[in-house]
Scaffold this motif. Structure first.
Motif, short mmCIF file in Angstrom:
data_model
loop_
_atom_site.label_atom_id
_atom_site.label_comp_id
_atom_site.label_asym_id
_atom_site.label_seq_id
_atom_site.Cartn_x
_atom_site.Cartn_y
_atom_site.Cartn_z
N SER A 95 0.84 -1.19 0.00
CA SER A 95 0.00 0.00 0.00
C SER A 95 0.88 1.24 0.00
N THR A 96 0.26 2.35 -0.34
CA THR A 96 0.96 3.63 -0.32
C THR A 96 0.17 4.61 0.54
N GLY A 97 0.86 5.63 1.01
CA GLY A 97 0.21 6.67 1.79
C GLY A 97 0.95 7.97 1.64
N ARG A 98 0.30 9.06 2.04
CA ARG A 98 0.92 10.37 1.86
C ARG A 98 0.42 11.34 2.93
N ASN A 99 1.32 12.14 3.47
CA ASN A 99 0.97 13.19 4.42
C ASN A 99 1.58 14.50 3.96
N LEU A 100 0.80 15.58 4.07
CA LEU A 100 1.32 16.93 3.88
C LEU A 100 1.32 17.59 5.25
N ILE A 101 2.50 17.98 5.74
CA ILE A 101 2.61 18.54 7.09
C ILE A 101 3.21 19.94 7.01
N THR A 102 2.51 20.90 7.58
CA THR A 102 3.02 22.27 7.64
C THR A 102 3.85 22.43 8.91
N TYR A 103 5.09 22.83 8.73
CA TYR A 103 5.95 23.03 9.90
C TYR A 103 5.68 24.42 10.47
#
Length: 764
Positions: A95-103
């Protein structure tokens, strides 16, 4: 040919992958507040149960890809933002996954700030529930909070408050037909948003004048709650389900030994607040709650404290939780009259823990400080008290070229470590501590509650990033098993044991473990005989001094007590200087007295009375900056004016490693004769009075426990009464909380002793 090579490579990858349950390729992209990619930023994943750690840096696009082949839940850490996201729900297979995180470190710190116990504040209220028109000027801001339910419909006529700790004010609001609560508040002020009895649900900070709009989802709790002071009792239906903001918690309690727990009470303490949820188990030992998420709860029973921690701080969305809890009643809480301490079980807080006096920095390696509590006596004087103090010269110049260090930090993470912000202060102290170590020093890190976890195997400090990540990852658990944590620390020392250098376990614990203290001490001695030292740090009011003092004394290290989080940093500074700073050694102090001034007792140091008129004490744990204070009590033998010619002589010898020889200091102190009538006060200074009172109370508790152990129950009760009478004479009208606490403890023991005697006589 190239295709065949590629095919073989993919086949090998598939074979390797097929041997595990899953393979997740997870991409994390890090951007700043302007949504620009952040390159070369370290992103660290830590598996929550196994503590496996993976760390990589982002590429020029701000992205990093992780191959996750094991684990259940991984916490994402980016620079100072810890646990800022989580990766879980792994499907079997690929499986694949993705996160966009604002620092956004400012938002992160504000969001994760420790909740403040509002008991310490006197918060007044300002009613703005009927505010409709919300004009504002240059010194105020208008705040519009829109609250919607899970189905996005407005939450109408619902109480919402803004609380400012700085102003010590709560602004009361209520949502209108559109789900909006209006406020007019001062600018340059931080506000916590409180809703439905949940303190600090969210926050809004008014940095300047203007209008602030914020919307969030909240599903109201449709259950009956009865609140008495800080205790909340819920009426829970059988088909209870979680909401977007509350977790349906179902607990099954099994009492050790299979005893019935029906109708017994369970308490869930919301950590960081003063709120306690109380429930009653049914005949099957089951109990349910509907608890606010984003919080941690420490479980207590009537006869067992700090059992476990329910951690819902990371939960979002609609959630349900089921757990089984083992209830093991502490017989010392259930039947206190059966557990009056014998001398080896007695917990005492030594008076040195209450010393505020600071001696001046000495010019020599060691300086003596000798002073009578009152140097004036007359014919009615029966006793005299001498303050015996010393100060070791401080040193901030750590010996970077000194012997190497092999250290194991063994950290208690049981639930009560949360109190007084101890776990936060501890982690901060540890982080500072490791920065002072040398890159080549060997360190391991162990944390434990009822189970021990190896966070960092024994290895050189290096750049310290691994250690830093794992220290910051320490979270509160439940239970305390000192033995398991201690042994794991010793084992790590053995793996990298130094032939020439310091091999030491630093054990930190906040209370009594579930293990047998005698077994723990015996095991520790086995490692001590192999040349491995142990320092012990006791935390909190109930730390097991009897156990830790024996571990430290046989282990050759320091014993420290941390009463509050403020002391943690100084305790680790002592440990550091004892490891790295050159210092004096083999310190011995001898006190010579005479027939007129006869030694009776020494408080504050272990001592040995020699033949003739002298007493000797030896200091085992020496470090730069060490200060010691003892109180010597003397009986005066028919005093008259000739006593002025009968001094008490104090001799101190020590080895100076810089001079490579022994040095000696001698001081003499004299009493003054006053030919006046009337009683002369024994002690003049308030701090000396307090120290003496605590010392006498501690000694009284020791004698009480010795009488109890020998079966002299009435003598034990009588001794308590005599000591309390003596303290009231020395320290009349005392409002000192520490002295009062020990006086109350004595009264409680007297009550237990009386009940014990009554039960024993009734059986006979």
């Amino acid at each position: 040919m190239k295709k065949a090579i590629v095919f073989i490579f993919l086949l090998l990858n598939f074979v390797g992958f097929s041997q595990s349950n899953f393979l997740r390729l997870h991409t994390i992209k890090v951007v700043n507040n302007q949504q620009d990619p952040m390159s070369n930023v370290p992103v660290t994943l830590i598996e929550k149960s196994t503590k496996q750690r993976i760390s990589k840096n982002t590429n020029t696009n701000g992205e990093v890809v992780f191959e996750i082949k094991s684990g259940k839940e991984w916490a994402v850490n980016i620079l100072e933002m810890k646990n800022c996201s989580f990766i879980y729900d792994f499907d079997k297979g690929y499986s694949t996954g993705r996160n966009l995180i604002t620092y956004d470190i400012e938002h992160y710190r504000r969001k994760n700030r420790l909740k403040l116990d509002r008991k310490s504040l006197k918060i007044s209220t300002i009613d703005q529930t009927k505010l409709v028109v919300i004009p504002h000027d240059s010194k105020t801001a208008s705040v519009k909070l829109k609250i919607v339910k899970d189905d996005d419909s407005p939450l109408k006529n619902f109480a919402v408050n803004l609380t400012s700790y700085k102003l010590e004010q709560t602004f009361l609001g209520k949502t209108n037909e559109d789900g909006i609560a209006n406020f007019i508040v001062p600018i340059n002020t931080e506000f916590d948003i409180d809703i439905d009895g949940i303190d600090s649900f969210d926050y809004i900070d008014t940095k300047k004048a203007g209008t602030y709009n914020l919307q969030f989802t909240y599903e109201p709790t449709n259950i009956k709650e009865t609140v008495v002071n800080d205790t909340i009792v819920q009426s829970i239906p059988k088909d209870i389900k979680g909401t977007s903001t509350r977790i349906a918690v179902k607990l099954k309690v099994n009492k050790l030994g299979g005893n019935d727990v029906s109708r017994e009470l369970i308490y869930l303490q919301m950590l960081g607040t003063n709120k306690i949820y109380k429930g009653k188990m049914d005949k099957e030992g089951k109990v349910s709650f509907l608890l606010p998420n984003r919080s941690k709860y420490l479980i207590h029973f009537k006869y067992q404290k700090d059992v476990d921690v329910l951690n819902f701080s990371h939960m979002r969305g609609i959630s349900n939780s089921e757990s089984t809890i083992i209830y093991k009643p502490d017989p010392k809480l259930e039947f206190p009259e059966k557990f009056i301490p014998t001398p080896d079980q007695l917990f005492l807080k030594e008076f040195k823990d209450f010393i505020t006096k600071q001696y001046p920095e000495p010019t020599d390696p060691v300086q003596l400080h000798i002073k009578w509590a009152n140097d004036s006596i007359n014919a009615l004087s029966k006793e005299a008290v001498l303050e015996l103090g010393f100060k070791i010269r401080s040193s901030n110049n750590y010996n970077l070229n000194g012997p190497p260090i092999n250290l194991s930090l063994v950290v208690d993470r049981s639930g009560s470590m949360y109190g007084d912000d101890r776990i936060v202060a501890l982690k901060k102290a540890l982080l500072n501590f490791i920065t002072k170590l040398r890159k080549t020093d060997i360190v391991s890190l162990v944390s434990y509650d009822d189970k021990a976890i190896l966070l960092v195997p024994s290895q050189p400090v290096g750049d310290g990033k691994y250690l830093k990540d794992m220290i910051e990852d320490i979270e509160i658990g439940g239970g305390t098993n000192i033995y398991n944590g201690m042994v794991m620390g010793y084992e790590q020392i053995e793996k990298k044991k130094l032939a020439k250098g310091t091999n030491r376990v630093v054990l930190l614990t906040d209370g009594y473990g579930a293990d047998d203290p005698l077994i723990t001490i015996k095991k520790s001695k086995e490692y001590n005989e192999k040349g491995i030292e142990l320092s012990a740090i006791g935390v909190g009011e109930g730390y097991n001094q009897a156990l830790l003092s024996q571990l430290a004394s046989t282990g050759g290290g320091l014993l420290n007590f941390i009463g509050s989080s403020k002391n943690i940093e100084s305790v680790f500074q002592k440990e550091l200087t004892s490891l790295l700073s050159p210092c004096v050694s083999d310190v011995k102090i001898e006190v010579e007295y005479n027939d007129k001034i006869v030694f009776k007792q020494l408080y504050g140091f272990p001592f040995k009375q020699k033949d003739g008129n002298s007493v000797q004490l030896k200091l085992d744990a020496i470090y730069a900056g060490l200060q010691g204070i003892g109180l010597l009590k003397f009986d005066l033998n028919h005093p008259d004016k000739s006593i002025e010619k009968s001094p008490v002589i104090i001799k101190m010898t020590y080895f100076d490693p810089n001079k490579l020889k022994y040095d000696e200091k001698i001081e003499k102190v004299y009493l003054k004769w006053l030919p006046k009538e009337g009683k002369i006060e024994l002690i003049l200074e308030a701090e000396q009075k307090k120290l003496y009172a605590i010392a006498v109370l501690n000694q009284g508790l020791k004698v009480m426990s010795e009488n109890f152990a020998q079966g002299n129950y009435k003598e034990a009760i009588d001794h308590i009464a005599n000591v309390q009478k003596n303290i009231k004479e020395i320290f009349p009208n005392s409002q000192d909380k520490d002295v009062e606490q020990l006086m109350n403890e004595m009264t409680e023991y007297s009550s237990h002793l009386s009940r014990f005697m009554f039960n024993k006589e009734s059986k006979n």
